[in-house]
Design an enzyme around this catalytic site. Structure first.
Site, PDB file in Angstrom:
ATOM      1  N   HIS A 121       0.839  -1.194   0.000  1.00  0.00           N
ATOM      2  CA  HIS A 121       0.000   0.000   0.000  1.00  0.00           C
ATOM      3  C   HIS A 121       0.870   1.238   0.000  1.00  0.00           C
ATOM      4  CE1 HIS A 121      -3.680   2.304   0.902  1.00  0.00           C
ATOM      5  NE2 HIS A 121      -2.860   3.090   1.577  1.00  0.00           N
ATOM      6  N   ASP A 159     -14.524   3.264   7.473  1.00  0.00           N
ATOM      7  CA  ASP A 159     -13.485   4.147   6.930  1.00  0.00           C
ATOM      8  C   ASP A 159     -14.037   4.968   5.766  1.00  0.00           C
ATOM      9  OD1 ASP A 159     -10.773   5.200   6.502  1.00  0.00           O
ATOM     10  OD2 ASP A 159     -10.976   4.115   4.620  1.00  0.00           O
ATOM     11  N   ARG A 164     -14.020  13.338   7.106  1.00  0.00           N
ATOM     12  CA  ARG A 164     -12.750  14.012   7.429  1.00  0.00           C
ATOM     13  C   ARG A 164     -12.366  14.982   6.320  1.00  0.00           C
ATOM     14  NH1 ARG A 164      -8.965   9.277   7.719  1.00  0.00           N
ATOM     15  NH2 ARG A 164      -7.348  10.844   7.925  1.00  0.00           N
ATOM     16  N   SER A 195      -7.160   4.556   9.317  1.00  0.00           N
ATOM     17  CA  SER A 195      -7.857   4.500   8.032  1.00  0.00           C
ATOM     18  C   SER A 195      -7.155   3.499   7.091  1.00  0.00           C
ATOM     19  CB  SER A 195      -7.867   5.910   7.418  1.00  0.00           C
ATOM     20  OG  SER A 195      -8.181   5.877   6.065  1.00  0.00           O
ATOM     21  N   LYS A 253      -8.311  -0.920   6.308  1.00  0.00           N
ATOM     22  CA  LYS A 253      -8.554  -1.506   4.979  1.00  0.00           C
ATOM     23  C   LYS A 253      -7.601  -2.672   4.726  1.00  0.00           C
ATOM     24  CE  LYS A 253      -8.284   2.640   3.337  1.00  0.00           C
ATOM     25  NZ  LYS A 253      -8.483   4.036   3.006  1.00  0.00           N
TER      26      LYS A 253
HETATM   27  N1  URA Z   1      -5.047   7.195   2.712  1.00  0.00           N
HETATM   28  C1  URA Z   1      -6.072   6.608   3.381  1.00  0.00           C
HETATM   29  O1  URA Z   1      -6.542   5.545   2.982  1.00  0.00           O
HETATM   30  N2  URA Z   1      -6.534   7.198   4.488  1.00  0.00           N
HETATM   31  C2  URA Z   1      -6.051   8.354   4.987  1.00  0.00           C
HETATM   32  O2  URA Z   1      -6.506   8.832   6.010  1.00  0.00           O
HETATM   33  C3  URA Z   1      -4.988   8.982   4.282  1.00  0.00           C
HETATM   34  C4  URA Z   1      -4.496   8.360   3.143  1.00  0.00           C
END
Ligand code: URA
Length: 433
Positions: free
Chosen positions: A82, A161, A168, A183, A187
């Protein structure tokens, strides 16, 4: 329990209990807690922070808020990577076939581009026929058969999220370390892979502007993953300057293919091999230098390129556009940008270059905007290069003539030209294992 009391406790600097965090996430996903209450709590967290225990508790609650993918039907070790987001960052397209050609199963969910940053799903969809919308069953069977599958985020993966991120974004609470860590990691945990490598970017084009913030975020995410039983590493890399030379969807596919065929930019090859090496080290339980040599071998002998073709074909993509990238669709207008002065490029602000490519049509400002897959920028010169007034330093690809002048203004704002050559910035700052 009342959300009002949870907000006031956080406002006054107290640590929330696991029960309070569960009450918040569960109630918010079920729409029992309203956006105005959630916004107030997010702002209290933004201002007062969270302890590591609260952050882990929040991550696990968010991960469990929807489907948790079960990858146990896949034979072998599963791996995911990621990136926290950048400009010209096409490493997923290179890392995943390297790792899969060494027998590791890559099960990856990717996002779309937003703002000045690009997203892997958009890049893959720019190849005719490529399908990122597979069911969980198709996802698992493709990973099993091909060794790689990359899909978009399914509707029910970490829905907490999804809702919180949108809130947010609208309430100026994105840039908060425990909220970013929870966040991203919610995932990753829900997506189910055993080994996870995070590519944490710092610099003008990244969420984290400084190395020390990137390091703190990396340490938090690695800790969360380990506590959830995953094998983790984080590579902290530079995003002051765009990665590689192409920015934009089909342009980035072409550059990734060049790299898989041994002709890519040195910075892109280095970041990709560092990420792949760390993922292979985790998955095979070997040390990094041994893993890195394996990755170099499959990249240089063409195995990773062959695996990339299998991956594109398995998800319905037209492989003729890969074997001959000249068949990828091309923008109607190609505008050459020439240097206004002579000297050394001492800065190429990645955020501004990303914004210029959005103006040309390559990205979206709002989630629902459509994009022009063929639009983008090719950088012929980057930080450290010597230029002469009149040299062609970049190419704009677009179908919208009106975007050229504003994009050129942003582009020149992004460049700093000096008499002296700048000091070389390190590409990989640190790896946290
Ligand atoms: N990427 C994400 O998935 N979440 C965040 O809060 C910032 C970057």
């Amino acid at each position: 329990m009342r959300i009002y009391d949870i907000i006031s406790r956080k406002r006054d600097g107290f640590e929330l209990t696991d029960e309070e965090i569960h009450f918040f996430i569960d109630g918010y996903v079920k729409d029992e807690i309203k956006d105005y209450h959630a916004s107030a709590l997010l702002m209290a967290i933004y201002l007062n922070g969270m302890s590591d225990r609260e952050m882990v508790s929040l991550t696990l609650e968010m991960a469990k808020s929807g489907d948790m993918l079960d990858l146990s039907a896949i034979d072998g070790v599963t791996a995911d990577k990621h990136s926290t987001g950048g400009v010209g960052d096409k490493t997923t397209l290179i890392v995943t076939p390297i790792v899969a050609s060494l027998g590791i199963k890559v099960a990856k969910m990717s996002g779309r581009g937003l703002g000045h940053t690009g997203g892997t799903v958009d890049k893959l969809e720019s190849v005719e026929g490529f399908n990122v919308a597979l069911s969980p069953e198709e996802f698992i069977s493709t990973v099993q058969k091909t060794g790689i599958c990359v899909v978009g985020q399914t509707g029910n993966l970490a829905p907490a999220d999804k809702k919180l991120y949108a809130l947010r974004d609208a309430t100026a609470t994105v840039g908060c370390m425990p909220l970013i860590a929870s966040s991203i990691m919610s995932k990753k945990l829900a997506a189910g892979s055993q080994c996870i490598v995070l590519d944490v970017k710092y610099g003008s084009g990244a969420f984290m502007k400084t190395k020390s913030d990137a390091e703190e975020l990396s340490a938090k995410m690695v800790e969360i993953g380990k506590m959830a039983g995953r094998k983790m590493a984080a590579v902290i890399s530079d995003m002051d300057t765009p990665l590689g030379k192409n920015i934009g969807n089909t342009l980035e596919i072409a550059e990734a293919v060049d790299t898989l065929r041994g002709k890519g930019s040195a910075d892109l090859r280095e970041v990709s091999l560092t990420l792949a090496g760390n993922l292979v080290a985790l998955a095979k339980n070997i040390d990094y230098s041994q893993a890195r040599s394996l990755c170099e071998k499959v990249l240089d002998d063409g195995s990773a390129y062959k695996k990339f073709l299998e991956f594109i074909s398995a998800q319905g993509g037209n492989t003729e556009m890969i074997t001959d990238t000249g068949k990828l669709p091309e923008a109607g207008i190609i505008h050459r940008v020439t240097a206004k002065e002579s000297g050394y490029i001492s800065n190429t602000d990645a955020e501004k270059i990303g914004s210029a490519s959005v103006v040309l049509g390559a990205g979206r400002v709002n989630k629902e905007d459509s994009i022009d897959y063929t639009a983008g920028i090719i950088l012929y010169k980057k930080t450290g290069d010597k230029i002469k007034a009149g040299d062609v330093i970049a190419e704009f690809h677009t179908n919208d003539e009106k975007g050229i002048a504003p994009a050129e203004k942003i582009f020149f704002d992004a460049l700093t030209v000096s008499d002296e050559a700048p000091e070389k910035e390190e590409l990989i700052y640190k790896v946290i294992r």
